[in-house]
Scaffold this active site. Sequence first.
Site, PDB file in Angstrom:
ATOM      1  N   ASP A   1      -1.601  -1.251   5.786  1.00 13.18           N
ATOM      2  CA  ASP A   1      -2.310  -0.504   7.196  1.00 13.18           C
ATOM      3  C   ASP A   1      -3.540  -0.439   7.362  1.00 13.18           C
ATOM      4  O   ASP A   1      -4.144  -0.532   8.404  1.00 13.18           O
ATOM      5  CB  ASP A   1      -1.492   0.863   7.422  1.00 13.18           C
ATOM      6  CG  ASP A   1      -2.185   1.960   6.346  1.00 13.18           C
ATOM      7  OD1 ASP A   1      -3.105   2.736   6.948  1.00 13.18           O
ATOM      8  OD2 ASP A   1      -1.938   1.920   5.267  1.00 13.18           O
TER       9      ASP A   1
ATOM     10  N   ASP B   1      -0.345   5.194   1.389  1.00 16.49           N
ATOM     11  CA  ASP B   1      -0.515   5.934   2.272  1.00 16.49           C
ATOM     12  C   ASP B   1      -0.410   5.476   3.802  1.00 16.49           C
ATOM     13  O   ASP B   1      -0.873   4.254   3.771  1.00 16.49           O
ATOM     14  CB  ASP B   1      -1.949   6.595   2.117  1.00 16.49           C
ATOM     15  CG  ASP B   1      -2.067   7.558   1.096  1.00 16.49           C
ATOM     16  OD1 ASP B   1      -1.067   8.393   0.557  1.00 16.49           O
ATOM     17  OD2 ASP B   1      -3.154   7.745   0.336  1.00 16.49           O
TER      18      ASP B   1
ATOM     19  N   ASP C   1      -5.123   3.525  -3.067  1.00 16.48           N
ATOM     20  CA  ASP C   1      -6.197   4.370  -3.461  1.00 16.48           C
ATOM     21  C   ASP C   1      -6.064   5.761  -3.541  1.00 16.48           C
ATOM     22  O   ASP C   1      -6.976   6.728  -3.535  1.00 16.48           O
ATOM     23  CB  ASP C   1      -7.641   3.956  -2.240  1.00 16.48           C
ATOM     24  CG  ASP C   1      -8.985   4.382  -3.272  1.00 16.48           C
ATOM     25  OD1 ASP C   1      -8.774   4.650  -4.425  1.00 16.48           O
ATOM     26  OD2 ASP C   1      -9.885   4.399  -2.487  1.00 16.48           O
TER      27      ASP C   1
ATOM     28  N   ASP D   1       0.859  -1.261   0.048  1.00 18.20           N
ATOM     29  CA  ASP D   1       0.037  -0.156   0.041  1.00 18.20           C
ATOM     30  C   ASP D   1       0.805   1.112  -0.078  1.00 18.20           C
ATOM     31  O   ASP D   1       2.217   1.194   0.136  1.00 18.20           O
ATOM     32  CB  ASP D   1      -0.941  -0.056   1.284  1.00 18.20           C
ATOM     33  CG  ASP D   1      -1.663   1.304   1.371  1.00 18.20           C
ATOM     34  OD1 ASP D   1      -2.258   1.865   0.350  1.00 18.20           O
ATOM     35  OD2 ASP D   1      -1.547   1.704   2.575  1.00 18.20           O
TER      36      ASP D   1
ATOM     37  N   ASP E   1      -3.847  12.378   0.362  1.00 20.42           N
ATOM     38  CA  ASP E   1      -5.101  13.303   0.245  1.00 20.42           C
ATOM     39  C   ASP E   1      -4.948  14.245   1.274  1.00 20.42           C
ATOM     40  O   ASP E   1      -5.496  15.314   1.080  1.00 20.42           O
ATOM     41  CB  ASP E   1      -6.175  12.284   0.295  1.00 20.42           C
ATOM     42  CG  ASP E   1      -6.386  11.532  -1.048  1.00 20.42           C
ATOM     43  OD1 ASP E   1      -5.552  11.882  -2.008  1.00 20.42           O
ATOM     44  OD2 ASP E   1      -7.154  10.781  -1.076  1.00 20.42           O
TER      45      ASP E   1
END
Length: 284
Positions: free
Chosen positions: A221, A50, A140, A48, A59
């Site tokens: 996470d 972030d 994402d 992942d 973001d």
Amino acid sequence: MGDSIFNCCYVPPHPPGEGEPARSRRSEIMASQSAHVANDKRFLIFFDFDETIVDETSDDMVVQAAPGQHLPGWLKDTYQPGRYNEYMQRVLAYLAEQGVTESDIRSIMEKIPATPGMVTLFQFLRTRPQWDFEVVLVSDANTFFIESWLRRAGARQLFHRIFTNPATFNKDGRLVMRPFHSHDCPRCPDNMCKQVVVRDYVARRTQERGRPYQRVFYVGDGANDFCPALSLGPRDVAFPRRDFPMHRLITETHEAMPGEFKAVTVPWVSADEVVQKLRKLVVE
């Protein structure tokens, strides 16, 4: 695992753009890729981005570019649970209207710190024999945020594939983000189900290679990292960041439905702990 009682995928608890919720075909799954991936890799490792590779949520960080480093209330009020991608499209449109440039956003992304030990983990993967690790990123966030950080960190070439929401600047200087894909998972945000990505990628690569990987690893996470980790098998390893949502959901699943979550679980505070486990597994 469609019958899990847990809400496996991430719905952000707070607003950090608008756009038509454009649907891409599942066959358009690749957002960014290097050239050819050799078929001799022993292991496949997913990351992942972030709060896994970087120690913040990109973001949230981009809001620093807004006037006063915060968003107006009317914009925050447009957020709807499960439709975070569309909300971020509106945020990016607002930033462009306020004169925020490509350079401004890139500069913010480049300054996000790595999580503890992540640089060491990247160095470990780089120095392993070329047939050891196929490295894939599933996020994402979006292509511009991720590519900006990876290139600044000198880590872009480590990743054979990057799956994320496409984002490019239009002629007006606005960063336009599109949904990654559409899917049938009822618990995931409309724009991405990471389990779909992981399952499709592993199946396709296994067919191309003519054999499975010795092990698959997943480093994450968030709650949306729990969903793909459910697809791992008993020889595979999930590396959830300790006490983050992915870790809590794995723990709850073990307690409520023993056997539902099959992968070995190795929580980490520092990615040095991931390196320690990988060092042992590569020699087995």
